[in-house]
Design a protein around this motif. Structure first.
Motif, PDB file in Angstrom:
ATOM      1  N   VAL A  52       0.838  -1.205   0.000  1.00 22.45           N
ATOM      2  CA  VAL A  52       0.000   0.000   0.000  1.00 22.45           C
ATOM      3  C   VAL A  52       0.871   1.253   0.000  1.00 22.45           C
ATOM      4  N   LYS A  53       1.916   1.257   0.797  1.00 22.42           N
ATOM      5  CA  LYS A  53       2.814   2.413   0.872  1.00 22.42           C
ATOM      6  C   LYS A  53       3.456   2.698  -0.493  1.00 22.42           C
ATOM      7  N   LYS A  54       3.935   1.655  -1.153  1.00 22.81           N
ATOM      8  CA  LYS A  54       4.556   1.834  -2.466  1.00 22.81           C
ATOM      9  C   LYS A  54       3.552   2.372  -3.482  1.00 22.81           C
ATOM     10  N   LEU A  55       2.339   1.865  -3.450  1.00 20.41           N
ATOM     11  CA  LEU A  55       1.315   2.338  -4.373  1.00 20.41           C
ATOM     12  C   LEU A  55       0.973   3.803  -4.104  1.00 20.41           C
ATOM     13  N   GLN A  56       0.918   4.176  -2.832  1.00 22.50           N
ATOM     14  CA  GLN A  56       0.648   5.573  -2.481  1.00 22.50           C
ATOM     15  C   GLN A  56       1.774   6.492  -2.944  1.00 22.50           C
ATOM     16  N   GLU A  57       2.981   5.960  -3.023  1.00 20.67           N
ATOM     17  CA  GLU A  57       4.129   6.723  -3.512  1.00 20.67           C
ATOM     18  C   GLU A  57       4.178   6.763  -5.039  1.00 20.67           C
ATOM     19  N   GLY A  58       3.231   6.090  -5.691  1.00 20.57           N
ATOM     20  CA  GLY A  58       3.163   6.103  -7.152  1.00 20.57           C
ATOM     21  C   GLY A  58       3.993   5.032  -7.829  1.00 20.57           C
ATOM     22  N   LYS A  59       4.408   4.036  -7.086  1.00 19.44           N
ATOM     23  CA  LYS A  59       5.238   2.973  -7.642  1.00 19.44           C
ATOM     24  C   LYS A  59       4.370   1.800  -8.092  1.00 19.44           C
ATOM     25  N   THR A  60       4.688   1.255  -9.265  1.00 22.52           N
ATOM     26  CA  THR A  60       4.037   0.032  -9.725  1.00 22.52           C
ATOM     27  C   THR A  60       4.596  -1.128  -8.915  1.00 22.52           C
ATOM     28  N   VAL A  61       3.725  -2.044  -8.533  1.00 22.09           N
ATOM     29  CA  VAL A  61       4.127  -3.181  -7.706  1.00 22.09           C
ATOM     30  C   VAL A  61       3.883  -4.463  -8.493  1.00 22.09           C
ATOM     31  N   TYR A  62       4.840  -5.361  -8.411  1.00 20.18           N
ATOM     32  CA  TYR A  62       4.765  -6.649  -9.099  1.00 20.18           C
ATOM     33  C   TYR A  62       4.736  -7.745  -8.051  1.00 20.18           C
ATOM     34  N   LEU A  63       3.749  -8.624  -8.144  1.00 17.13           N
ATOM     35  CA  LEU A  63       3.565  -9.680  -7.151  1.00 17.13           C
ATOM     36  C   LEU A  63       3.525 -11.046  -7.825  1.00 17.13           C
ATOM     37  N   LEU A  64       3.905 -12.032  -7.063  1.00 17.45           N
ATOM     38  CA  LEU A  64       3.924 -13.404  -7.567  1.00 17.45           C
ATOM     39  C   LEU A  64       3.002 -14.272  -6.732  1.00 17.45           C
TER      40      LEU A  64
ATOM     41  N   ASP B  76     -10.584 -13.356  -6.941  1.00 20.61           N
ATOM     42  CA  ASP B  76      -9.993 -14.161  -5.874  1.00 20.61           C
ATOM     43  C   ASP B  76      -8.477 -14.231  -6.015  1.00 20.61           C
ATOM     44  N   LEU B  77      -7.990 -14.317  -7.239  1.00 21.84           N
ATOM     45  CA  LEU B  77      -6.552 -14.405  -7.471  1.00 21.84           C
ATOM     46  C   LEU B  77      -5.830 -13.194  -6.883  1.00 21.84           C
ATOM     47  N   VAL B  78      -6.338 -11.999  -7.147  1.00 21.09           N
ATOM     48  CA  VAL B  78      -5.711 -10.781  -6.627  1.00 21.09           C
ATOM     49  C   VAL B  78      -5.807 -10.744  -5.108  1.00 21.09           C
ATOM     50  N   CYS B  79      -6.975 -11.038  -4.575  1.00 25.06           N
ATOM     51  CA  CYS B  79      -7.161 -11.006  -3.120  1.00 25.06           C
ATOM     52  C   CYS B  79      -6.237 -12.002  -2.425  1.00 25.06           C
ATOM     53  N   GLU B  80      -6.146 -13.211  -2.941  1.00 26.69           N
ATOM     54  CA  GLU B  80      -5.277 -14.223  -2.346  1.00 26.69           C
ATOM     55  C   GLU B  80      -3.804 -13.825  -2.445  1.00 26.69           C
ATOM     56  N   THR B  81      -3.427 -13.210  -3.553  1.00 28.42           N
ATOM     57  CA  THR B  81      -2.038 -12.794  -3.732  1.00 28.42           C
ATOM     58  C   THR B  81      -1.675 -11.690  -2.746  1.00 28.42           C
ATOM     59  N   LEU B  82      -2.609 -10.802  -2.454  1.00 27.97           N
ATOM     60  CA  LEU B  82      -2.345  -9.710  -1.517  1.00 27.97           C
ATOM     61  C   LEU B  82      -2.348 -10.153  -0.059  1.00 27.97           C
ATOM     62  N   GLU B  83      -2.932 -11.308   0.236  1.00 20.72           N
ATOM     63  CA  GLU B  83      -2.949 -11.801   1.621  1.00 20.72           C
ATOM     64  C   GLU B  83      -1.542 -12.067   2.135  1.00 20.72           C
ATOM     65  N   GLU B  84      -0.725 -12.677   1.319  1.00 23.73           N
ATOM     66  CA  GLU B  84       0.672 -12.948   1.666  1.00 23.73           C
ATOM     67  C   GLU B  84       1.528 -12.568   0.461  1.00 23.73           C
ATOM     68  N   PRO B  85       1.723 -11.265   0.260  1.00 22.39           N
ATOM     69  CA  PRO B  85       2.379 -10.806  -0.969  1.00 22.39           C
ATOM     70  C   PRO B  85       3.840 -11.228  -1.083  1.00 22.39           C
ATOM     71  N   VAL B  86       4.184 -11.673  -2.284  1.00 24.52           N
ATOM     72  CA  VAL B  86       5.573 -11.978  -2.631  1.00 24.52           C
ATOM     73  C   VAL B  86       5.919 -11.010  -3.755  1.00 24.52           C
ATOM     74  N   GLU B  87       6.729 -10.011  -3.427  1.00 22.11           N
ATOM     75  CA  GLU B  87       7.062  -8.990  -4.412  1.00 22.11           C
ATOM     76  C   GLU B  87       8.206  -9.451  -5.303  1.00 22.11           C
ATOM     77  N   ILE B  88       8.087  -9.136  -6.588  1.00 23.80           N
ATOM     78  CA  ILE B  88       9.146  -9.421  -7.551  1.00 23.80           C
ATOM     79  C   ILE B  88       9.491  -8.124  -8.272  1.00 23.80           C
ATOM     80  N   THR B  89      10.569  -8.117  -9.016  1.00 24.36           N
ATOM     81  CA  THR B  89      10.984  -6.930  -9.749  1.00 24.36           C
ATOM     82  C   THR B  89      10.229  -6.845 -11.090  1.00 24.36           C
ATOM     83  N   ALA B  90      10.308  -5.681 -11.711  1.00 29.20           N
ATOM     84  CA  ALA B  90       9.709  -5.497 -13.037  1.00 29.20           C
ATOM     85  C   ALA B  90      10.347  -6.451 -14.039  1.00 29.20           C
ATOM     86  N   GLU B  91      11.649  -6.642 -13.926  1.00 27.57           N
ATOM     87  CA  GLU B  91      12.350  -7.543 -14.831  1.00 27.57           C
ATOM     88  C   GLU B  91      11.880  -8.982 -14.650  1.00 27.57           C
TER      89      GLU B  91
END
Length: 74
Positions: free
Chosen positions: A8-20, A54-69
């Protein structure tokens, strides 16, 4: 370890977030200040996805962040 609050903090700062979501072999791109989300299956093409799925909600429950690359290579 990334937490929901970190995301949430990164999104508020205007950063795109990538999750796995390894369980579904899917990566998700969350674009700040929009309801635009993109997803892609491993080795597949990017497609739009609703943020309320459901996919997005489940991914946000225990987020695993990855890089843009990592997202692009996924």
């Amino acid at each position: 370890m990334t937490t929901y609050d970190d995301i949430v903090k990164k999104l508020q700062e205007g950063k795109t977030v990538y999750l796995l979501n390894e369980f579904y072999s899917t990566a998700i791109k969350v674009i700040p200040r929009t309801t635009n989300y993109k997803a892609k299956y491993k080795g597949g093409r990017e497609y739009p996805i609703e943020r309320k799925t459901d996919l997005v909600c489940e991914t946000l429950e225990e987020p695993v962040e990855i890089t843009a690359e990592e997202y692009e290579r996924y």
